[in-house]
Design a protein around this motif. Structure first.
Motif, short mmCIF file in Angstrom:
data_model
loop_
_atom_site.label_atom_id
_atom_site.label_comp_id
_atom_site.label_asym_id
_atom_site.label_seq_id
_atom_site.Cartn_x
_atom_site.Cartn_y
_atom_site.Cartn_z
N ASP A 1 14.59 9.10 -7.34
CA ASP A 1 14.07 7.99 -8.14
C ASP A 1 12.95 7.26 -7.42
O ASP A 1 11.94 6.89 -8.03
N VAL A 2 13.13 7.06 -6.12
CA VAL A 2 12.10 6.40 -5.33
C VAL A 2 10.88 7.31 -5.19
O VAL A 2 9.74 6.84 -5.29
N ASP B 1 4.37 7.80 -9.18
CA ASP B 1 3.82 7.11 -10.35
C ASP B 1 2.86 5.99 -9.94
O ASP B 1 2.00 5.59 -10.74
N ASN B 2 3.03 5.50 -8.72
CA ASN B 2 2.17 4.41 -8.24
C ASN B 2 1.07 4.90 -7.30
O ASN B 2 0.51 4.11 -6.54
N GLY B 3 0.79 6.21 -7.36
CA GLY B 3 -0.37 6.73 -6.65
C GLY B 3 -0.13 7.27 -5.26
O GLY B 3 -1.10 7.49 -4.51
N ALA B 4 1.11 7.54 -4.90
CA ALA B 4 1.37 8.12 -3.58
C ALA B 4 0.69 9.48 -3.46
O ALA B 4 0.76 10.30 -4.39
N ASP B 5 0.07 9.73 -2.35
CA ASP B 5 -0.60 11.02 -2.08
C ASP B 5 0.46 12.06 -1.73
O ASP B 5 1.05 12.00 -0.66
N ASN C 1 0.85 -1.19 0.00
CA ASN C 1 0.00 0.00 0.00
C ASN C 1 0.89 1.24 0.00
O ASN C 1 1.54 1.55 0.99
N VAL C 2 0.90 1.95 -1.13
CA VAL C 2 1.82 3.08 -1.28
C VAL C 2 1.49 4.22 -0.33
O VAL C 2 2.36 5.06 -0.04
N ASN C 3 0.28 4.26 0.19
CA ASN C 3 -0.11 5.34 1.09
C ASN C 3 -0.32 4.87 2.53
O ASN C 3 -0.95 5.58 3.34
N GLY D 1 4.83 4.74 11.41
CA GLY D 1 6.27 4.89 11.49
C GLY D 1 6.71 6.32 11.73
O GLY D 1 5.91 7.25 11.78
N ASP D 2 8.02 6.49 11.84
CA ASP D 2 8.59 7.79 12.17
C ASP D 2 8.30 8.85 11.12
O ASP D 2 8.18 10.04 11.43
N PHE D 3 8.20 8.45 9.86
CA PHE D 3 8.04 9.42 8.78
C PHE D 3 6.64 9.44 8.17
O PHE D 3 6.43 10.09 7.16
N GLY D 4 5.71 8.76 8.79
CA GLY D 4 4.31 8.87 8.38
C GLY D 4 3.94 8.04 7.18
O GLY D 4 2.91 7.37 7.17
N ASN D 5 4.74 8.07 6.13
CA ASN D 5 4.45 7.30 4.92
C ASN D 5 5.72 7.16 4.09
O ASN D 5 6.75 7.81 4.36
N ALA D 6 5.66 6.31 3.08
CA ALA D 6 6.85 6.01 2.28
C ALA D 6 7.36 7.24 1.53
O ALA D 6 8.57 7.44 1.40
N LEU D 7 6.45 8.07 1.02
CA LEU D 7 6.86 9.24 0.24
C LEU D 7 7.67 10.21 1.09
O LEU D 7 8.68 10.75 0.64
N GLN D 8 7.25 10.42 2.32
CA GLN D 8 7.99 11.31 3.20
C GLN D 8 9.36 10.71 3.55
O GLN D 8 10.37 11.43 3.61
N ALA D 9 9.41 9.38 3.74
CA ALA D 9 10.67 8.72 4.06
C ALA D 9 11.67 8.87 2.92
O ALA D 9 12.86 9.12 3.14
#
Length: 282
Positions: free
Chosen positions: A169-170, A176-180, A147-149, A153-161
């Protein structure tokens, strides 16, 4: 401290006897395993010689953290719980992702590891891999239904991390995979604030191009402009202002961007309301 490194090299050389010894050590009912964790726990930098048998994470967790593919395989064949919880990173999958052990990640997923399991310092495996900046591992997780969103965790979500370390690149792959792009949460409040605080102007630009709210509030710094100002990121400050950042926006630890720059002693010339009230008055 160093035996896992040598064990990985032995695995690559197909030294089965070493793999058997590694797997034997990684059995929670053996005194050697407990003594190793007491003396040199990979999760911590301190000794804990009084640690009980209930304290350590499962052996699969440590094998995954160390990247011992063959030992992980043997433990799984021994019917261990691939989703067992424990350790600073919550579970074996998150531990393997953080260390970039893509072969172990694939093995765990193939054997039923929950790609969206919650827990640990990073909340989930995708956030751990994104923080590491390992695009190959991120690809594998997304291909397996991560789940991309997912929040946590410490940074809330993958995009912030990914944004905090400037892994462009990440960041692009997640978007591209729908991150908010405006998802709230974590230490910095949102991805744009994280990137602004870290001087990653290319990531800041990418986030803005993908609709990031330049005036979004959240996190200790209140907004992206304040984060960039307190840390002296003048090129980021200029970019944010060019994209409509409110120079007098209130919030955060310092109250506003001008006060943030002054508190930090940064020589950034910002033509704002010098009488604006903030967290410490004016």
């Amino acid at each position: 401290m160093f035996w896992p490194h040598h064990a990985r090299l032995a695995e690559k050389a197909s030294t089965k006897s070493t793999t058997l010894l590694s797997t034997e050590l990684l059995m929670s009912d053996r005194e050697g395993f407990l003594n190793w964790i007491r003396i040199c726990d990979p999760d911590n930098d301190y000794e804990n010689v009084s640690r009980s048998m209930d304290g350590p994470a499962p052996p699969l967790y440590y094998a995954s953290l160390a990247g011992l593919f063959e030992s992980v395989k043997m433990l799984i064949e021994g019917s261990v719980n691939v989703n067992a919880q424990g350790g600073d990173y919550g579970n074996a999958l998150q531990a393997a992702c953080l260390e970039g052990h893509i072969d172990v990640v694939g093995l765990l997923l193939d054997n039923g590891a929950n790609v969206n399991a919650h827990g640990g310092d990073f909340g989930n495996a995708l956030q751990a891999a994104s923080y590491k900046g390992d695009i190959d591992v991120v690809h594998v997780l997304l291909d397996n239904g991560a789940n991309v969103n997912a929040q946590g965790g410490d940074f809330g979500n993958a995009l912030q991390a990914a944004s905090i370390l400037g892994c462009i690149d990440v960041v692009g792959l997640l978007l591209d995979n729908g991150a908010d792009v405006n998802a709230h949460g974590g230490y910095y409040g949102n991805a744009l604030c994280a990137a602004s605080a870290s001087r990653h102007i290319d990531v800041v630009g990418l986030l803005l191009d993908n609709g990031a709210n330049v005036n979004a509030q959240g996190g200790d710094y209140g907004n992206a402009l304040q984060a960039a100002s307190v840390l002296g990121r003048i090129n980021v400050v200029c970019l944010l202002l060019d994209n409509g950042a409110d120079i007098n926006a209130q919030g955060g630890l310092h109250g506003n961007a001008l006060r943030a720059a002054c508190d930090a002693g940064k020589k950034i010339l910002i033509t704002g309301d010098i009488n604006a009230q903030g967290a410490y008055g004016n």
